[in-house]
Scaffold this motif. Structure first.
Motif, PDB file in Angstrom:
ATOM      1  N   TYR A 134      -5.384   0.783   6.821  1.00 57.57           N
ATOM      2  CA  TYR A 134      -4.554   0.220   5.958  1.00 57.57           C
ATOM      3  C   TYR A 134      -5.445  -1.110   5.480  1.00 57.57           C
ATOM      4  O   TYR A 134      -6.165  -1.468   6.445  1.00 57.57           O
ATOM      5  CB  TYR A 134      -3.074  -0.234   6.676  1.00 57.57           C
ATOM      6  N   ALA A 184      -5.990   2.117  -3.507  1.00 54.69           N
ATOM      7  CA  ALA A 184      -5.445   2.019  -4.847  1.00 54.69           C
ATOM      8  C   ALA A 184      -5.025   0.639  -5.221  1.00 54.69           C
ATOM      9  O   ALA A 184      -5.232   0.028  -6.423  1.00 54.69           O
ATOM     10  CB  ALA A 184      -4.447   3.028  -5.200  1.00 54.69           C
ATOM     11  N   GLY A 232       1.382   4.972   1.114  1.00 55.59           N
ATOM     12  CA  GLY A 232       0.698   6.089   1.826  1.00 55.59           C
ATOM     13  C   GLY A 232      -0.357   5.394   2.847  1.00 55.59           C
ATOM     14  O   GLY A 232      -0.743   4.113   2.787  1.00 55.59           O
ATOM     15  N   ASP A 233      -0.744   6.261   3.700  1.00 55.81           N
ATOM     16  CA  ASP A 233      -1.989   5.785   4.503  1.00 55.81           C
ATOM     17  C   ASP A 233      -3.376   6.053   4.029  1.00 55.81           C
ATOM     18  O   ASP A 233      -3.489   6.896   2.882  1.00 55.81           O
ATOM     19  CB  ASP A 233      -1.980   6.663   5.623  1.00 55.81           C
ATOM     20  N   ASP A 234      -4.326   5.383   4.063  1.00 56.78           N
ATOM     21  CA  ASP A 234      -5.964   5.428   3.943  1.00 56.78           C
ATOM     22  C   ASP A 234      -5.987   5.368   2.291  1.00 56.78           C
ATOM     23  O   ASP A 234      -6.771   6.056   1.667  1.00 56.78           O
ATOM     24  CB  ASP A 234      -6.405   6.923   4.226  1.00 56.78           C
ATOM     25  N   ASN A 235      -5.326   4.521   1.622  1.00 58.96           N
ATOM     26  CA  ASN A 235      -5.263   4.354   0.391  1.00 58.96           C
ATOM     27  C   ASN A 235      -5.742   3.090  -0.198  1.00 58.96           C
ATOM     28  O   ASN A 235      -5.171   2.078   0.313  1.00 58.96           O
ATOM     29  CB  ASN A 235      -3.587   4.736  -0.158  1.00 58.96           C
ATOM     30  N   GLN A 250       0.752  -1.194  -0.003  1.00 57.05           N
ATOM     31  CA  GLN A 250       0.049  -0.209   0.139  1.00 57.05           C
ATOM     32  C   GLN A 250       0.824   1.352   0.052  1.00 57.05           C
ATOM     33  O   GLN A 250       1.952   1.256   0.699  1.00 57.05           O
ATOM     34  CB  GLN A 250      -0.942   0.031   1.288  1.00 57.05           C
TER      35      GLN A 250
END
Length: 234
Positions: free
Chosen positions: A121, A18, A13-16, A11
């Motif tokens: 995450y 994608a 970055g945070d809160d991602n 992952q």
């Protein structure tokens, strides 16, 4: 045979979310007896469940999340043979060495979490039910928590299940000295249960290295007489 969820996921970055797409989050569908003159309409079904780990920094130091592990008591990532002919897909391991009970999430480019702040995450895993009486294990940067199931918890295909993780690292053990005599003394210290080993420093110099996690006391020698000595446990 489908790689339902990779054993190691990444992952950015945070809160991602994608990375939860495409081959990392497969879907399937079926169409039967479609007339040559008709266009097939295929209802797609998710083959994976989504685990959302909400990490809260409960420590006094800034936290940068780099690795999260999610461990079940059955295989949840890897290559599975999937039967999609029924209402709900069924799964069987393609081979014992192609599946794992441990999902690892590498996090790149995460921001520092100040004390009291949180970030999210995400893992893709094979749908499964953690039965009452079993354990799930979650670790963040090597700090492990065991989640004891008091009821059945189902990780359903296509749905998200939230897990909360408080990162609380005790940075300094409490050290006490006793039986001080001339150049010697006994010391004891506390442990938060997370340390893997201990080092002892006397007046800033390494005195003893690599004591086991179970060792919580030691006899220190070589102290300077007539002056103040400093003993630190790391």
């Amino acid at each position: 045979q489908v790689n339902v969820a990779a054993a190691v996921q990444t992952q950015a970055g945070d809160d991602n979310l994608a990375h939860i797409a495409g081959a990392n989050y497969p879907v399937c569908g079926m169409a039967k007896a479609v007339a040559a003159s008709a266009s097939p309409e295929i209802a797609m079904k998710h083959l994976t469940s989504l685990v959302e780990v909400v990490v809260t920094n409960a420590s006094s130091a800034p936290l940068t999340v780099s690795e999260i592990k999610f461990v079940a008591e059955e295989a949840i990532v890897g290559a599975f043979n999937v039967d999609v002919t029924k209402d709900a897909p069924s799964y069987s391991a393609a081979a014992a060495d192609k599946v794992s009970s441990t999902a690892t999430l590498n996090v790149t480019g995460a921001k520092e979490l100040a004390t009291g702040t949180s970030a999210k995450y995400y893992f893709a895993v094979k749908p499964f039910t953690a039965k009452s009486g079993t354990n799930l294990i979650v670790s963040v940067n090597g700090i492990e928590r065991i989640l004891e199931m008091t009821k059945d918890v189902t990780f359903t295909a296509g749905l998200k299940k939230e897990i909360k993780f408080e990162y609380d690292l005790v940075l300094a053990p409490e050290v006490t000295a006793s039986k001080v005599a001339f150049s010697e003394c006994d010391i004891e210290w506390t442990s938060d249960g997370l340390a893997q080993s201990f080092n002892i420093y006397v007046n800033g110099e390494l005195f003893k290295e690599g004591l086991s996690a179970e060792t919580l006391s030691y006899h220190v020698t070589g102290l300077k007489t007539g002056v103040e000595n400093t003993i630190e446990v790391e």
